[in-house]
Write an enzyme that holds these catalytic residues in place. Structure first.
Site, mmCIF file in Angstrom:
data_model
loop_
_atom_site.group_PDB
_atom_site.id
_atom_site.type_symbol
_atom_site.label_atom_id
_atom_site.label_comp_id
_atom_site.label_asym_id
_atom_site.label_seq_id
_atom_site.Cartn_x
_atom_site.Cartn_y
_atom_site.Cartn_z
ATOM 1 N N LYS A 49 0.885 -1.448 -0.060
ATOM 2 C CA LYS A 49 -0.002 0.181 -0.312
ATOM 3 C C LYS A 49 0.900 1.634 -0.397
ATOM 4 C CE LYS A 49 -3.482 -2.319 2.231
ATOM 5 N NZ LYS A 49 -4.534 -2.763 3.115
ATOM 6 N N GLN A 93 -4.721 -1.476 9.493
ATOM 7 C CA GLN A 93 -4.247 -2.811 8.954
ATOM 8 C C GLN A 93 -5.121 -3.700 9.511
ATOM 9 O OE1 GLN A 93 -3.397 -3.262 5.934
ATOM 10 N NE2 GLN A 93 -4.322 -5.432 6.578
ATOM 11 N N ASP A 116 -11.821 3.236 3.710
ATOM 12 C CA ASP A 116 -10.785 1.589 4.114
ATOM 13 C C ASP A 116 -13.083 1.289 4.317
ATOM 14 O OD1 ASP A 116 -10.126 -0.458 3.138
ATOM 15 O OD2 ASP A 116 -9.671 -0.768 5.709
#
Ligand code: NDP
Length: 286
Positions: A49, A93, A116
């Site tokens: 990422k 994460q 997200d």
């Protein structure tokens, strides 16, 4: 034989388009990625990422906390990132170490920076049909589907899986495309029969090769979200498998995503897209 939906190529094109748009902005979008602990798979995802964020011309803020970090420390970091005007997207994460409460951490992320798309605010906006930030993998599936089916009106979409991360948002996105959507899950009766009625079949289950060739309606578009590690030959080697028995299904389907190289590469590309979207909205608002 089905046409292969090449997610790798599509994602590369999307990343190029994002980079071109970023280059034209008078400011630099910034993505903060928070990693807690030493989970090997998470480290690989986070590194990927960060690399792709920088390649798209954005700023990458990496925050690595030790496995023993407390809930208070993590919440304080998220709140500081919420306040930082150079950070437009925040990604924590998952999974977090077991002693941490992921729901509380996600709830602390400012919805405008929730790239997200996991906050209740963004989930609610999706259901209400309001602009928000949509989870990356479902968004990736939608972009692939729109590319091969520009008009999905009236098509029957069956989504197997009802997680907040994948199944539910995909179903909402397909409803917005005027599909007739059926959501299937572990309690669904006659899943093979149901799948055989699908013009669009999305598998987001986490069971390697569960969807067999004879579950697929001839000509259907099959989107395989599953990423499963399975044994490959001798010596403890492994390989990736989807939730769809690809070889069988590809003989029946009209179009199909492979694993790897289908939905997977779209997820990070859509993270970058969401960061760009968030930056434009936040800069526009300020
Ligand atoms: P979850 O485990 O959260 O959800 C799985 C869903 O599948 C549940 O709704 C469950 O039903 C359903 N299910 C389980 N067994 C069956 C069955 N036998 N028949 C029908 N439905 C079943 O997984 P996620 O949604 O997080 O992920 C799904 C898959 O997608 C995984 O393989 C994951 O690795 C992959 N993934 C891929 C990403 C990518 O970038 N490509 C990103 C995220 C996930 P119930 O609710 O009844 O328990």
């Amino acid at each position: 034989m089905a046409d292969i939906i090449d997610g790798k190529a599509f994602a590369a094109k999307l990343r190029r388009e994002i980079a071109a748009e970023v280059a034209r902005l008078p400011y630099q979008p910034g993505l903060a990625v928070v990693l807690v602990g030493d989970d090997a798979a998470s480290k690989v995802y986070v590194a990927s990422k960060e690399k792709q964020t920088i390649e798209a011309g954005m700023r990458s803020f990496a925050h690595r906390l030790p496995a023993g970090a407390t809930q208070g420390e993590l919440l304080a970091l998220v709140r500081a990132l919420n306040e930082n005007p150079e950070v437009h997207g925040i990604l924590v994460q998952l999974p977090l170490p077991k002693h941490l409460d992921a729901d509380e951490v996600i709830a602390a992320i400012s919805p405008g920076k929730d790239v997200d798309g996991l906050t209740v605010a963004n989930a609610g906006r999706l259901v209400a049909g309001l602009p928000g930030l949509v989870p990356c993998t479902p968004l990736g599936c939608l972009l692939l589907l729109r590319d091969v089916l520009p008009d999905m009106t009236g098509l029957h979409a069956v989504v197997i899986g009802r997680s907040n991360l994948v199944g539910k948002p995909i179903a909402q996105l397909l409803l917005q495309q005027n599909c007739t959507v059926t959501m299937a899950h572990s309690k669904t009766r006659d899943l093979p029969g149901l799948c055989r009625m699908a013009d669009i079949l999305v598998a987001a289950v986490g069971r390697p090769e569960m969807v067999k060739g004879d579950w697929v309606k001839p000509g259907a578009v099959v989107i395989d979200v599953g990423i499963n590690r399975v044994p490959a030959g001798m010596e403890g080697k492994t390989k990736l498998a989807g939730d769809v028995a690809y070889e069988e299904a590809a003989k029946i389907a009209g179009k199909i995503t492979p694993v790897p190289g289908g939905v997977g590469p779209m997820t990070i590309a859509c993270l970058l897209r969401n960061t760009l979207t968030a930056a434009k909205r936040l800069q526009g608002a300020s």
